[in-house]
Scaffold this motif. Structure first.
Motif, PDB file in Angstrom:
ATOM      1  N   ALA A 131      -2.982 -34.591  57.317  1.00  0.00           N
ATOM      2  CA  ALA A 131      -3.833 -33.883  56.356  1.00  0.00           C
ATOM      3  C   ALA A 131      -3.817 -32.388  56.652  1.00  0.00           C
ATOM      4  O   ALA A 131      -3.694 -31.973  57.809  1.00  0.00           O
ATOM      5  N   PRO A 132      -3.945 -31.557  55.636  1.00  0.00           N
ATOM      6  CA  PRO A 132      -4.004 -30.112  55.874  1.00  0.00           C
ATOM      7  C   PRO A 132      -5.321 -29.725  56.525  1.00  0.00           C
ATOM      8  O   PRO A 132      -6.296 -30.496  56.524  1.00  0.00           O
ATOM      9  N   SER A 133      -5.359 -28.544  57.096  1.00  0.00           N
ATOM     10  CA  SER A 133      -6.600 -28.043  57.695  1.00  0.00           C
ATOM     11  C   SER A 133      -7.706 -28.010  56.654  1.00  0.00           C
ATOM     12  O   SER A 133      -7.502 -27.546  55.518  1.00  0.00           O
ATOM     13  N   ALA A 134      -8.874 -28.498  57.041  1.00  0.00           N
ATOM     14  CA  ALA A 134     -10.000 -28.536  56.109  1.00  0.00           C
ATOM     15  C   ALA A 134     -10.373 -27.143  55.619  1.00  0.00           C
ATOM     16  O   ALA A 134     -10.900 -26.984  54.516  1.00  0.00           O
ATOM     17  N   SER A 135     -10.071 -26.139  56.433  1.00  0.00           N
ATOM     18  CA  SER A 135     -10.430 -24.769  56.051  1.00  0.00           C
ATOM     19  C   SER A 135      -9.613 -24.274  54.852  1.00  0.00           C
ATOM     20  O   SER A 135     -10.000 -23.316  54.192  1.00  0.00           O
ATOM     21  N   GLY A 139       3.728 -37.239  53.889  1.00  0.00           N
ATOM     22  CA  GLY A 139       3.204 -35.910  54.187  1.00  0.00           C
ATOM     23  C   GLY A 139       2.196 -35.429  53.161  1.00  0.00           C
ATOM     24  O   GLY A 139       1.872 -36.108  52.180  1.00  0.00           O
ATOM     25  N   SER A 140       1.718 -34.231  53.405  1.00  0.00           N
ATOM     26  CA  SER A 140       0.795 -33.591  52.464  1.00  0.00           C
ATOM     27  C   SER A 140       1.323 -32.197  52.144  1.00  0.00           C
ATOM     28  O   SER A 140       1.869 -31.507  53.010  1.00  0.00           O
ATOM     29  N   LEU A 141       1.142 -31.813  50.899  1.00  0.00           N
ATOM     30  CA  LEU A 141       1.572 -30.501  50.419  1.00  0.00           C
ATOM     31  C   LEU A 141       0.399 -29.885  49.666  1.00  0.00           C
ATOM     32  O   LEU A 141      -0.073 -30.442  48.675  1.00  0.00           O
ATOM     33  N   LEU A 142      -0.070 -28.744  50.161  1.00  0.00           N
ATOM     34  CA  LEU A 142      -1.234 -28.090  49.556  1.00  0.00           C
ATOM     35  C   LEU A 142      -0.813 -26.779  48.908  1.00  0.00           C
ATOM     36  O   LEU A 142      -0.165 -25.937  49.537  1.00  0.00           O
ATOM     37  N   ILE A 143      -1.218 -26.638  47.653  1.00  0.00           N
ATOM     38  CA  ILE A 143      -0.973 -25.423  46.879  1.00  0.00           C
ATOM     39  C   ILE A 143      -2.307 -24.767  46.578  1.00  0.00           C
ATOM     40  O   ILE A 143      -3.218 -25.421  46.068  1.00  0.00           O
TER      41      ILE A 143
END
Length: 518
Positions: free
Chosen positions: A60-64, A44-48
């Motif tokens: 992948a998380p949203s490019a926005s 998975g991916s985790l974006l902070i």
């Protein structure tokens, strides 16, 4: 610049670090709010972004959501979990480490507790001990600590612990302990209340810090304080809407009451402020049900309760209103992973024994690794009434731990929750992020220069110098300790002796001694 009596001892300023981190390819132990349950996301991916988790996904998380300053971290083969939450600790006691390996609770009160230590530690000793203790916790994956700060023997020692908490970068619920210290001159609750209000009114002190102010008070029983004092503590807590109120609750023959009923009568248990009762030893079914009614929590500290002997014979009966704590980390483990594992196996044993006592054979395991994981993470957040702590979910605070999935103890793991709770050690914590900022990275504590070097080395040197001074004083101080036949003043019960075991043949040969030098 912060205004303080203690400014000369402040650590280096916290760093302006990268405000966006993307972990790619790891196995994430997330929390599904719709199902109210853990959810494992593999590869998975985790974006902070800044201090919040903004994306948790299988792809992948949203490019926005990505930013120019986003740092991309390869997490393939890693396990990513929320940070552990310690709901009961006394960080300032770090310098006592190894002095009390065989101590009991009666000896603790006489030699190492808040009243015994008054006058022993300087503000510098408190500051560096608190800081070193928090770094120890961060090293083990603890990102949030409820610190019962009973190092408040003066304005200076109180501030020292608070400022160390701020400077650590960890998420600290720093609970100022209000207690009457018989020093010369005495340091009494009215002066402490005024000092707390001054700290709360300092608008720059906690700015941009995950540390917040709470209240610790151990005299809720009418026999232990005046109504005027209790009302003043409640008025302060409610008027300032402090982040937490905490108290020691050790019932049975110990007589350190502070029961949920007493807190309710004082007018603090049923407010919007979270209340955490530490230990809850011998809590009655009536008081346990009261906690459920008002949704307040107990901090179970297994290693403390076993090491010191105050026990917790009923705590496994109300784990739905419980979280985990460490307590006096100078006597044993300083991490929550050890507490979760110890308590899991203890609860299992007690419930297995109930079946065996019926001369039946248990077919099922009474407590799961998942439940132990939740006690160490989400339940801590619930105890603090913070839905955004102890979970990996969109909108939660960015407090995460990265585990080395290739560590010897974890090789071949399949279930990431079982891997952490039953197989990992604190040495397998590779990185720690608190409030979106690195606090440990590539197995090194991040402090000062932001590279895991130099800054922590300076802290270690300063701490060891302080610890040697403090330990010498303690070893040379011959504080009287209760003996068999004495009467314990808090409850009127007699002091007795426990049977000791011997690992060598021959009477009295195996207990041994401690190996201390002044």
């Amino acid at each position: 610049m912060r205004t303080s009596h203690y400014l000369p001892f402040l650590a280096a300023p916290l760093l302006a670090e990268a405000s966006s981190i993307l972990f790619n390819g790891g196995t994430i132990v997330a929390f599904n709010r719709n199902k109210n349950a853990l959810e494992v996301i593999r590869d998975g991916s985790l974006l902070i972004n800044d201090d919040r988790i903004v994306s948790v996904s299988a792809g992948a998380p949203s490019a926005s959501l990505l930013r120019k300053d986003t740092e991309v971290v390869d997490a393939k083969g890693k396990i990513i979990t929320p940070g552990f939450i310690d709901t009961h600790k006394h960080g300032w006691q770090t310098s006592f480490k190894t002095l009390a390996s065989n101590t009991s609770l009666l000896e603790y009160f006489s030699r190492y507790g808040e009243f015994a230590a008054a006058g022993l530690l300087t503000a510098e000793d408190v500051y560096i001990g608190q800081l070193a203790g928090i770094y120890e916790a961060l090293h083990g994956g603890v990102t949030t600590i409820l610190d019962h700060a009973h190092h408040a023997w003066s304005n200076q020692t109180a501030e020292a612990g608070l400022l160390a908490s701020v400077d650590s970068g960890a998420r600290i619920f720093w609970a100022y302990a209000f207690h009457n210290i018989p020093s010369t001159p005495p340091y009494l609750v009215p002066e402490q209340l005024a000092h707390f209000r001054a700290l709360a009114g300092n608008t720059t002190l906690l700015r941009s810090s995950p540390t917040s102010l709470g209240v610790a008070y151990d005299a809720w029983d009418p026999a232990a304080s005046t109504a005027t004092e209790r009302q003043a503590v409640v008025a302060l807590a409610t008027s300032l809407n402090v982040s937490v109120v905490t108290t020691h609750t050790v019932l049975g023959p110990w007589g350190l009451t502070n029961t949920p009923s007493a807190l309710l009568a004082a007018g603090i248990l049923n407010t919007s402020i979270p209340v955490v009762l530490s230990h809850g030893s011998f809590l009655s079914p009536t008081d346990a049900q009261l906690l459920r009614t008002v949704n307040q929590y107990v901090s179970v500290t297994p290693e403390s309760e076993f090491h010191y002997g105050h026990s917790n014979p009923t705590s496994h009966r109300f784990l739905d209103q419980a979280a985990l704590g460490v307590d006096t980390h100078f006597t044993y483990s300083g991490d929550i992973l050890s507490q979760a594992r110890l308590w899991l196996q203890t609860a299992r044993l007690r419930l297995y024994e109930a079946v065996l006592e019926r001369w039946e054979l248990p077919v099922n395991n009474p407590m799961s690794a998942t439940q132990a994981f939740l006690l160490a993470t989400r339940n801590g957040g619930l105890a603090l009434r913070r839905e955004d702590l102890g979970v990996i979910a969109v909108g939660a605070k960015a407090d995460v731990v990265v585990w080395d999935g290739d560590a010897p103890a974890l090789l071949g793991w399949n279930d990431p929750v079982a891997a952490v709770i039953l197989h990992a050690s604190v040495g397998d914590v590779e990185s720690v992020v608190v409030d979106g900022k690195w606090r440990k990275r590539d197995f090194k504590i991040v402090v000062g220069d932001g590279k895991g070097k130099g800054g922590y080395e300076a802290v270690k040197k300063r701490f060891v110098e302080s610890a040697r001074r403090v330990q010498k004083k303690l070893i040379e101080t011959k504080s009287p300790v209760p003996v068999k036949g004495d009467v314990w003043p808090y409850s009127g019960y007699l002091v007795g002796e426990a049977e000791t075991v011997d690992v060598l043949r021959g009477e009295g040969t195996g207990y041994g001694t401690t190996f201390l030098k002044a």
